[in-house]
Design a protein around this motif. Structure first.
Motif, PDB file in Angstrom:
ATOM      1  N   ASN A  30       0.648  -0.865  -0.719  1.00 26.96           N
ATOM      2  CA  ASN A  30       0.244   0.106   0.329  1.00 26.96           C
ATOM      3  C   ASN A  30       0.823   0.832   0.081  1.00 26.96           C
ATOM      4  OD1 ASN A  30      -1.428   2.210   1.921  1.00 26.96           O
ATOM      5  ND2 ASN A  30      -2.912   1.259   0.327  1.00 26.96           N
ATOM      6  N   GLN A  31       2.296   1.164   0.330  1.00 29.07           N
ATOM      7  CA  GLN A  31       2.778   2.780   0.645  1.00 29.07           C
ATOM      8  C   GLN A  31       3.789   1.827   0.391  1.00 29.07           C
ATOM      9  OE1 GLN A  31       1.846   4.658   4.447  1.00 29.07           O
ATOM     10  NE2 GLN A  31       0.364   3.393   4.696  1.00 29.07           N
ATOM     11  N   GLY A  32       5.109   2.810   0.239  1.00 32.69           N
ATOM     12  CA  GLY A  32       6.278   2.777  -0.207  1.00 32.69           C
ATOM     13  C   GLY A  32       7.154   2.714  -1.448  1.00 32.69           C
ATOM     14  N   GLY A  33       7.923   2.900  -1.509  1.00 30.85           N
ATOM     15  CA  GLY A  33       8.649   3.055  -2.934  1.00 30.85           C
ATOM     16  C   GLY A  33       9.151   3.849  -3.549  1.00 30.85           C
ATOM     17  N   ALA A  34       8.991   4.638  -4.615  1.00 31.99           N
ATOM     18  CA  ALA A  34       9.856   5.258  -5.250  1.00 31.99           C
ATOM     19  C   ALA A  34       9.336   6.805  -4.878  1.00 31.99           C
ATOM     20  CB  ALA A  34      10.115   6.134  -6.494  1.00 31.99           C
ATOM     21  N   VAL A  69       4.356  -0.769  -4.190  1.00 36.82           N
ATOM     22  CA  VAL A  69       4.888  -1.162  -5.247  1.00 36.82           C
ATOM     23  C   VAL A  69       4.301  -2.138  -5.305  1.00 36.82           C
ATOM     24  CG1 VAL A  69       6.815  -0.308  -4.519  1.00 36.82           C
ATOM     25  CG2 VAL A  69       6.608  -3.058  -3.771  1.00 36.82           C
ATOM     26  N   ILE A  70       4.597  -3.079  -6.869  1.00 34.72           N
ATOM     27  CA  ILE A  70       4.644  -4.816  -7.602  1.00 34.72           C
ATOM     28  C   ILE A  70       5.726  -4.717  -7.286  1.00 34.72           C
ATOM     29  CG2 ILE A  70       3.725  -5.847  -9.334  1.00 34.72           C
ATOM     30  CD1 ILE A  70       2.298  -3.752 -10.666  1.00 34.72           C
ATOM     31  N   TYR A  71       5.755  -6.065  -6.780  1.00 32.31           N
ATOM     32  CA  TYR A  71       6.885  -7.097  -6.389  1.00 32.31           C
ATOM     33  C   TYR A  71       6.660  -8.544  -6.937  1.00 32.31           C
ATOM     34  CZ  TYR A  71       5.635  -8.733  -1.872  1.00 32.31           C
ATOM     35  OH  TYR A  71       4.203  -9.417  -1.096  1.00 32.31           O
ATOM     36  N   SER A  72       7.679  -9.319  -6.590  1.00 27.42           N
ATOM     37  CA  SER A  72       7.963 -10.808  -6.926  1.00 27.42           C
ATOM     38  C   SER A  72       8.443 -11.461  -5.472  1.00 27.42           C
ATOM     39  CB  SER A  72       8.722 -10.903  -7.788  1.00 27.42           C
ATOM     40  OG  SER A  72       9.997 -10.827  -7.971  1.00 27.42           O
ATOM     41  N   PHE A  73       8.243 -12.227  -5.555  1.00 27.43           N
ATOM     42  CA  PHE A  73       8.971 -12.865  -3.900  1.00 27.43           C
ATOM     43  C   PHE A  73       9.195 -14.584  -4.804  1.00 27.43           C
ATOM     44  CE2 PHE A  73       9.568 -15.642  -0.446  1.00 27.43           C
ATOM     45  CZ  PHE A  73      10.819 -14.498   0.671  1.00 27.43           C
ATOM     46  N   GLY A 107      -1.496   5.135 -10.937  1.00 22.95           N
ATOM     47  CA  GLY A 107      -2.368   4.954  -9.225  1.00 22.95           C
ATOM     48  C   GLY A 107      -1.535   4.981  -8.103  1.00 22.95           C
ATOM     49  N   ARG A 108      -2.059   4.656  -7.058  1.00 25.81           N
ATOM     50  CA  ARG A 108      -1.148   4.820  -6.049  1.00 25.81           C
ATOM     51  C   ARG A 108      -2.028   4.379  -4.512  1.00 25.81           C
ATOM     52  NH1 ARG A 108      -1.123   9.243  -1.938  1.00 25.81           N
ATOM     53  NH2 ARG A 108       1.470   8.566  -2.314  1.00 25.81           N
ATOM     54  N   MET A 109      -1.739   3.381  -4.256  1.00 28.26           N
ATOM     55  CA  MET A 109      -1.711   2.533  -1.735  1.00 28.26           C
ATOM     56  C   MET A 109      -2.605   1.468  -2.959  1.00 28.26           C
ATOM     57  SD  MET A 109      -2.438   6.356  -0.264  1.00 28.26           S
ATOM     58  CE  MET A 109      -1.956   5.719   1.254  1.00 28.26           C
ATOM     59  N   ALA A 110      -2.329   0.565  -3.518  1.00 29.98           N
ATOM     60  CA  ALA A 110      -3.406  -0.345  -3.875  1.00 29.98           C
ATOM     61  C   ALA A 110      -3.110  -1.764  -2.114  1.00 29.98           C
ATOM     62  CB  ALA A 110      -2.388  -2.035  -4.449  1.00 29.98           C
ATOM     63  N   THR A 111      -4.767  -1.537  -2.120  1.00 32.69           N
ATOM     64  CA  THR A 111      -5.488  -2.305  -1.104  1.00 32.69           C
ATOM     65  C   THR A 111      -5.936  -3.790  -1.260  1.00 32.69           C
ATOM     66  OG1 THR A 111      -7.252  -0.997  -1.669  1.00 32.69           O
ATOM     67  CG2 THR A 111      -6.401   0.169  -0.146  1.00 32.69           C
TER      68      THR A 111
END
Length: 203
Positions: free
Chosen positions: A164-168, A173-177, A196-200
């Motif tokens: 929901n927060q963080g990133g540039a 952000v979207i990430y892989s693990f 867009g921003r703050m994905a929930t």
């Protein structure tokens, strides 16, 4: 679940007004309350239940437990037995919003919205065969913070999620693990008006 019934949780209501676990039988449209959640062991779930290979349903609550930071639990639909498996303690995560998901290695994976070394969430695994909890990744401001959704596994075997927060742009952000190597890769910074921003939710 494998018995053909649907299972879920509510955030409020029930005897203690902090949620219930229930089943719904499609064949007869029968709703059955199975468990009243309580302040001591669990309350306030936001996510779903998932059935593991042992036939039990697994879930999390946002709060409650020994530290009031949420728990991981199992519920056996054959015996209606509730078992608290893990109390979040802050260091290893706190306040999970999403669901556990079963990966191809048989383990359950999820995120918490708080806790960890920076107090902005973690990625973790839980092995239902041994009840082993492992913190895999501490979120940080640069690579994402405060996830409010769940993980999913793609055909490449990696887990994908959002924060929901963080990133540039501090909009998430979207990430892989990669669970086989514990490699975290930031794939996309949400930057606000452009994308867009703050994905929930979840991917």
């Amino acid at each position: 679940a494998s018995n053909g019934k649907l299972y879920g949780m509510t955030q409020y209501g029930g005897t203690n007004n902090v949620g219930v676990i229930f089943s719904f039988d499609l064949s007869s449209s029968t709703y059955t309350k199975l468990k009243d959640l309580d302040f001591t062991n669990k309350f306030g779930p936001y996510g779903n239940l998932i059935q593991a290979s042992d036939g039990k349903l697994y879930g999390m609550t946002y709060a409650g437990g020994s530290n009031d930071l949420g728990v991981i639990f199992s519920f056996d639909p054959s015996s209606s037995t509730y078992t608290k498996l893990k109390d979040f303690d802050g260091t290893d995560g706190a306040y999970p919003y999403g669901n556990l998901m079963k990966a191809s290695d048989g383990k359950l994976y999820a995120m918490t919205s708080g806790g960890g070394s920076s107090n902005i969430g973690v990625i973790f695994s839980f092995d239902p065969s041994s009840s082993t909890y492992a913190k895999l990744k501490d979120f940080d401001t640069t690579n994402g913070a405060n996830p409010y959704g769940s993980l999913m596994q793609a055909t490449d075997g990696k887990l994908y999620g959002m924060t929901n927060q963080g990133g540039a742009g501090y909009g998430g952000v979207i990430y892989s693990f990669d669970p086989s190597t514990s490699t975290y890769t930031k794939l996309k910074d949400f930057l606000g008006t452009t994308d867009g921003r703050m994905a929930t939710g979840s991917l």
